[in-house]
Design an enzyme around this catalytic site. Structure first.
Site, PDB file in Angstrom:
ATOM      1  N   TYR A 139       0.843  -1.198   0.000  1.00 34.86           N
ATOM      2  CA  TYR A 139       0.000   0.000   0.000  1.00 34.86           C
ATOM      3  C   TYR A 139       0.880   1.250   0.000  1.00 34.86           C
ATOM      4  O   TYR A 139       0.599   2.227  -0.715  1.00 34.86           O
ATOM      5  CB  TYR A 139      -0.922  -0.006   1.218  1.00 34.86           C
ATOM      6  CG  TYR A 139      -1.677   1.280   1.397  1.00 34.86           C
ATOM      7  CD1 TYR A 139      -2.688   1.645   0.507  1.00 34.86           C
ATOM      8  CD2 TYR A 139      -1.374   2.150   2.441  1.00 34.86           C
ATOM      9  CE1 TYR A 139      -3.376   2.839   0.659  1.00 34.86           C
ATOM     10  CE2 TYR A 139      -2.064   3.346   2.598  1.00 34.86           C
ATOM     11  CZ  TYR A 139      -3.053   3.689   1.703  1.00 34.86           C
ATOM     12  OH  TYR A 139      -3.721   4.872   1.845  1.00 34.86           O
ATOM     13  N   ARG A 192      -5.248   0.660  -7.631  1.00 36.13           N
ATOM     14  CA  ARG A 192      -4.005   0.160  -7.040  1.00 36.13           C
ATOM     15  C   ARG A 192      -4.115  -1.355  -6.908  1.00 36.13           C
ATOM     16  O   ARG A 192      -4.615  -1.892  -5.918  1.00 36.13           O
ATOM     17  CB  ARG A 192      -3.764   0.857  -5.701  1.00 36.13           C
ATOM     18  CG  ARG A 192      -3.678   2.381  -5.883  1.00 36.13           C
ATOM     19  CD  ARG A 192      -3.760   3.166  -4.600  1.00 36.13           C
ATOM     20  NE  ARG A 192      -3.978   4.589  -4.888  1.00 36.13           N
ATOM     21  CZ  ARG A 192      -4.227   5.509  -3.966  1.00 36.13           C
ATOM     22  NH1 ARG A 192      -4.296   5.158  -2.687  1.00 36.13           N
ATOM     23  NH2 ARG A 192      -4.407   6.764  -4.308  1.00 36.13           N
ATOM     24  N   HIS A 194       0.893  12.336  -7.868  1.00 35.85           N
ATOM     25  CA  HIS A 194       0.502  11.564  -6.690  1.00 35.85           C
ATOM     26  C   HIS A 194       1.383  10.327  -6.513  1.00 35.85           C
ATOM     27  O   HIS A 194       0.929   9.267  -6.063  1.00 35.85           O
ATOM     28  CB  HIS A 194      -0.970  11.140  -6.787  1.00 35.85           C
ATOM     29  CG  HIS A 194      -1.683  11.098  -5.459  1.00 35.85           C
ATOM     30  ND1 HIS A 194      -2.401  12.158  -4.966  1.00 35.85           N
ATOM     31  CD2 HIS A 194      -1.768  10.133  -4.521  1.00 35.85           C
ATOM     32  CE1 HIS A 194      -2.915  11.837  -3.797  1.00 35.85           C
ATOM     33  NE2 HIS A 194      -2.545  10.608  -3.495  1.00 35.85           N
ATOM     34  N   ARG A 253       0.254   6.948  -7.965  1.00 38.37           N
ATOM     35  CA  ARG A 253      -0.794   6.173  -7.302  1.00 38.37           C
ATOM     36  C   ARG A 253      -2.184   6.409  -7.893  1.00 38.37           C
ATOM     37  O   ARG A 253      -3.133   5.740  -7.504  1.00 38.37           O
ATOM     38  CB  ARG A 253      -0.819   6.510  -5.802  1.00 38.37           C
ATOM     39  CG  ARG A 253       0.414   6.050  -5.076  1.00 38.37           C
ATOM     40  CD  ARG A 253       0.490   6.649  -3.664  1.00 38.37           C
ATOM     41  NE  ARG A 253      -0.563   6.211  -2.784  1.00 38.37           N
ATOM     42  CZ  ARG A 253      -0.579   5.035  -2.150  1.00 38.37           C
ATOM     43  NH1 ARG A 253       0.419   4.180  -2.325  1.00 38.37           N
ATOM     44  NH2 ARG A 253      -1.564   4.714  -1.354  1.00 38.37           N
ATOM     45  N   ASP A 301       7.229  16.960  -6.731  1.00 37.63           N
ATOM     46  CA  ASP A 301       7.281  15.719  -5.954  1.00 37.63           C
ATOM     47  C   ASP A 301       7.232  14.538  -6.904  1.00 37.63           C
ATOM     48  O   ASP A 301       7.375  14.702  -8.117  1.00 37.63           O
ATOM     49  CB  ASP A 301       6.184  15.671  -4.879  1.00 37.63           C
ATOM     50  CG  ASP A 301       4.778  15.432  -5.430  1.00 37.63           C
ATOM     51  OD1 ASP A 301       4.628  14.903  -6.541  1.00 37.63           O
ATOM     52  OD2 ASP A 301       3.802  15.775  -4.733  1.00 37.63           O
ATOM     53  N   ARG A 354       6.855   9.135   0.219  1.00 33.37           N
ATOM     54  CA  ARG A 354       7.299   7.773   0.528  1.00 33.37           C
ATOM     55  C   ARG A 354       8.671   7.779   1.214  1.00 33.37           C
ATOM     56  O   ARG A 354       8.913   6.994   2.130  1.00 33.37           O
ATOM     57  CB  ARG A 354       7.395   6.946  -0.751  1.00 33.37           C
ATOM     58  CG  ARG A 354       6.063   6.493  -1.339  1.00 33.37           C
ATOM     59  CD  ARG A 354       6.330   5.525  -2.470  1.00 33.37           C
ATOM     60  NE  ARG A 354       5.121   5.072  -3.142  1.00 33.37           N
ATOM     61  CZ  ARG A 354       4.613   5.643  -4.233  1.00 33.37           C
ATOM     62  NH1 ARG A 354       5.224   6.721  -4.738  1.00 33.37           N
ATOM     63  NH2 ARG A 354       3.524   5.165  -4.798  1.00 33.37           N
TER      64      ARG A 354
END
Length: 426
Positions: free
Chosen positions: A48, A188, A301, A304, A332, A356
């Site tokens: 995840y 996902r 994102h 994701r 990012d 992350r």
């Protein structure tokens, strides 16, 4: 050689029994913290954290695009170098922010509090997620010196919006981050294959995982249940433990009807700074500047949401050309090295943001792990600045075109010259 002389050459280190201390002493880059986090987390929760949507093409591209830019050092004196800069009018020790990540206590019992403390010690801004598991007031009380930003959704209900803005202001959050890339939840597929839920449902696979990851499970079961106290108080998830079914509703909830009109209304209602996060369209960046926003965080994102999406680095130069210096631009998605930060700044960014990367540090070693990841990136940035020949962030941004070469473009030119093709008419 005498025995006494040999003894002087042999250094015997005492064994380190603390896993956290071993990681802090022996992990020297973000990827090593990622591997350490993988050893700690149950497989479904690591996926995840680590995974992307569908075929994960966007996820891989986010890293690959940095490799397409090569550094070209120049000879000359370097002092410092000085990595300090100004972000949204306040000083920051680094051109780096910690981007909002939801449900952080899923990865470590201290959650957002541990991240905020690390950002405070490092002297950089921290964006608290709307789906954070620690109240914004607790973050403010525990880290009063922290440059606090809050991730807010566009609300069609004016009363709800006013209440949220008043709460942010009272807690000393000076900037809002408005995410615009979650109109639908990305597919996902790692999570689908794993049957991921939060909190984890008790199945045969989770029971097996308990045996493999006992320390994480013990910490998780001893901690308070996960809730989202920064949501609208009328939401059950704001005050009570989130069930797996409630979690799926939260992930799937978004307001696809919100648009520029709501963003303009937010600009009128909020007198602090506003960052638009989640676009990679230079036309959107230009419109954000026209309506008076203060910054745009180019983002997909972290791969994701939409697969096969452009990377922020693909559109950074065009975005900067469209808006000049009228607003700040952050990047990012895929930042793993200090050299990545340098490349982004050389192409026109004012700062980079990580998600992350700091979560890997949090999982592996708590708040000190987050701080260590920040320190690693800072050390890498300083070293890279020294080696390419720049002494400060303003100098880096001013001389960016001298420092980088697009090796994809260079390859095309060489191939065209060999074949007699004119690239200008291609």
């Amino acid at each position: 050689m005498k025995v006494s002389e040999a003894r002087q050459l042999i250094q015997v280190k005492a064994p380190v029994f603390s896993r956290r201390r071993r990681v802090l002493a022996n992990a020297f880059n973000v990827e090593e913290y990622r591997k350490a986090a993988r050893r700690v987390l149950p497989a479904a929760i690591f996926d995840y954290l680590d995974g992307g949507s569908e075929d994960e093409v966007t996820l891989r591209r986010n890293r690959a695009v940095f490799d397409s830019w090569a550094l070209m050092p120049s000879w000359g004196p370097v002092s410092g170098p000085d990595t300090s800069t100004t972000l949204l009018g306040e000083s920051s020790a680094l051109p780096l922010t910690l981007t909002p990540t939801g449900a952080t206590r899923l990865f470590h019992p201290e959650g957002e509090s541990a991240v905020a403390a690390a950002a405070d010690r490092a002297g950089i801004p921290y964006g608290l997620a709307g789906l954070s598991t620690v109240p914004m007031e607790t973050i403010a009380a525990d880290s009063p010196g922290l440059d606090r930003w809050f991730n807010i959704g566009l609300a069609s209900n004016a009363q709800v919006l006013r209440a949220k803005l008043s709460r942010c202001e009272a807690a000393g959050f000076r900037a809002l981050i408005v995410g615009v890339d979650t109109r639908a939840l990305g597919a996902r597929e790692r999570d689908l294959h794993n049957g991921f839920t939060a909190p984890p449902s008790l199945t045969l696979s989770t029971i097996a995982d308990i045996a493999r990851r006992p320390s994480w499970w013990i910490s998780f079961l001893k901690a308070d249940g996960i809730s989202f106290p920064n949501l609208d108080p009328r939401s059950p998830a704001a005050t009570s433990m989130v069930t797996p079914s409630m979690w799926q509703q939260l992930l799937g909830h978004s307001d696809a009807t919100s648009g520029w009109k709501e963003l303009e209304a937010l600009r009128q209602a909020w007198h602090g700074k506003i960052v638009l996060k989640g676009c990679v369209n230079p036309a959107d960046v230009a419109k954000a500047a026209r309506i008076g926003l203060d910054a745009v965080q180019l983002s997909n994102h972290g791969g994701r949401q939409l697969d096969h999406m452009l990377s922020p680095m693909d559109v950074l130069q065009e975005s900067r050309q469209k808006v000049g210096d009228s607003l700040e631009i952050y990047v990012d998605s895929g930042i793993r090295r200090g050299s990545d930060i340098l490349k982004a700044l050389a192409l026109g960014a004012d700062a980079c943001s990580i998600g992350r990367a700091y979560l890997y540090g949090l999982v592996a070693a708590g708040s000190p792990g987050v701080e260590r990841v920040i320190q690693i990136l800072a050390d890498e940035l300083r070293r890279t600045m020294t080696l390419v020949g720049v002494s400060s962030i303003p100098e880096l941004k001013a001389r960016g075109g001298e420092i980088l070469r697009d090796i994809r473009r260079s390859g095309e030119i060489l191939a065209a010259e060999a074949s007699g093709t004119n690239l200008e008419h291609k």
